[in-house]
Design a protein around this motif. Structure first.
Motif, short mmCIF file in Angstrom:
data_model
loop_
_atom_site.label_atom_id
_atom_site.label_comp_id
_atom_site.label_asym_id
_atom_site.label_seq_id
_atom_site.Cartn_x
_atom_site.Cartn_y
_atom_site.Cartn_z
N TYR A 118 0.69 -1.26 -0.04
CA TYR A 118 0.22 0.06 -0.06
C TYR A 118 0.99 1.08 0.13
N THR A 119 0.73 2.10 -1.01
CA THR A 119 1.71 3.27 -1.06
C THR A 119 0.65 4.54 -1.40
N TYR A 120 1.36 5.47 -1.44
CA TYR A 120 0.74 6.75 -1.65
C TYR A 120 0.28 6.88 -3.31
N ARG A 121 0.84 6.12 -4.18
CA ARG A 121 0.27 5.90 -5.66
C ARG A 121 -0.51 5.14 -5.72
N GLY A 122 -0.85 4.02 -4.72
CA GLY A 122 -1.89 3.04 -4.90
C GLY A 122 -1.48 1.87 -4.56
#
Length: 327
Positions: free
Chosen positions: A16-20
């Motif tokens: 899970y990252t800030y980009r998706g």
């Protein structure tokens, strides 16, 4: 019986990252017998190291193992408690990490770290384990008197890797996972480490998962090769077979891109780029780069099938010619 030591089925891992959400592993399947050596090869970012960490249950936040099975000697490691898993790690499954100096604890001396690994695996006291450290360090070609009191920052890359090998093999694991153990070393030291590892594994009769991007190393060191692309295993076969008769278009492209000494031929790269795993292609993840693509490839993920004797491939070109693989 196929996969008598390890069976990995439908393993899915996300981050899970800030980009998706990164879909790092998309249903990985692997199997390994006792004393067998399996190389996992593929481009950077294809999921090789993530697969190893998932087998060891070392995926940390923001990552998560979403589903799948990792059966080791008949037990699903993904269903064990952390306490039960700690009894497996180090004792039955050991790992050599990619950056040896970074993997060693900077505040403890080499002797203590090797002794701690031995004590954990053999259920003996730290004092008893210390008596076994000289043998473990000598086994990997180190002068134990000189090395035992050194810290990680005082070791060269080759020495640090030898210490990691000593820690991993002194516990006599059933399965050794080596994650690009020579990638941070110069060529001459690489050859020494590979020869050392080869000899020690033969003596210890360990099964090995050897992660590398170097196809030549894979063919020399391992019995069997699994090719990964964008989070999927796309081909598995005996080493000689996969290099002589590659089936998956991606494997063919990888082998065609290797320069051969004494041969003058135009190197052919694989067109396109590795997909973004936040928004991967539908169906077969290789289809945007494949010259054999047809409509089914764009909508349906191919299963791993036995296209010929003990040669498995995940490609719709072969899905009609073999039975879907099940361990």
């Amino acid at each position: 019986m196929r996969g008598s030591l390890l069976n990995v089925k439908d393993l899915r891992v996300v981050f899970y990252t800030y980009r998706g959400v990164i879909k790092a592993l998309n249903g990985v399947r692997l199997w390994l017998n006792e004393e067998e050596r399996l190389a996992i090869v593929g481009e950077t970012g294809c999921g090789k190291s993530v697969t190893a960490l998932a087998i060891m249950r070392l995926i940390e936040s923001p990552g998560e193992i979403k589903s799948g099975q990792v059966e080791f000697l008949g037990r699903d490691l993904l269903q064990l408690s952390e306490e039960e898993m700690e009894k497996i790690r180090g004792k039955h499954i050991s790992m050599i990490f990619q950056e040896p100096v970074a993997a060693l604890n900077p505040v403890f001396k080499v002797g203590f770290q090797v002794a701690e690994a031995i004590a954990h695996s053999q259920n003996i006291s730290l004092k008893e384990a210390y008596d076994l450290v000289p043998e473990a360090l000598t086994m990997v070609g180190l002068d134990w008197k000189r090395t035992i009191d050194l810290y990680a920052h005082e070791l060269s890359g080759g020495m640090a890797q030898r210490v990691m090998i000593a820690m991993a093999l002194a516990v006599k694991p059933k399965l050794l996972i080596a994650d690009e153990p020579t990638s941070a070393l110069d060529v001459t030291i690489q050859a020494q480490i590979l020869e050392l590892l080869d000899n020690l594994v033969k003596v210890g009769k360990n099964a090995v998962i050897f992660i590398t991007h170097d196809l030549a190393v894979a063919s020399e060191f391992c019995d069997k090769v699994a090719v990964m692309y964008a989070g999927n295993v796309v081909e598995v076969a005996i080493s000689d077979e996969i290099f002589a008769r590659p089936m998956h278009p991606y494997t063919v492209g990888l082998i065609d891109s290797i320069p051969l000494v004494g041969q003058r031929k135009e190197l052919r790269g694989i067109p396109g780029i590795v997909p973004d795993l936040v928004d991967p292609p539908s169906g077969c993840r290789f289809h945007p780069r494949c010259k054999y693509v047809f409509e089914k490839c764009k909508v349906e993920l191919p299963e791993l099938v036995e296209a010929s004797n003990d040669h498995f491939v995940a490609c719709h070109l072969y899905s009609g010619g073999g039975s879907t693989w099940q361990p």
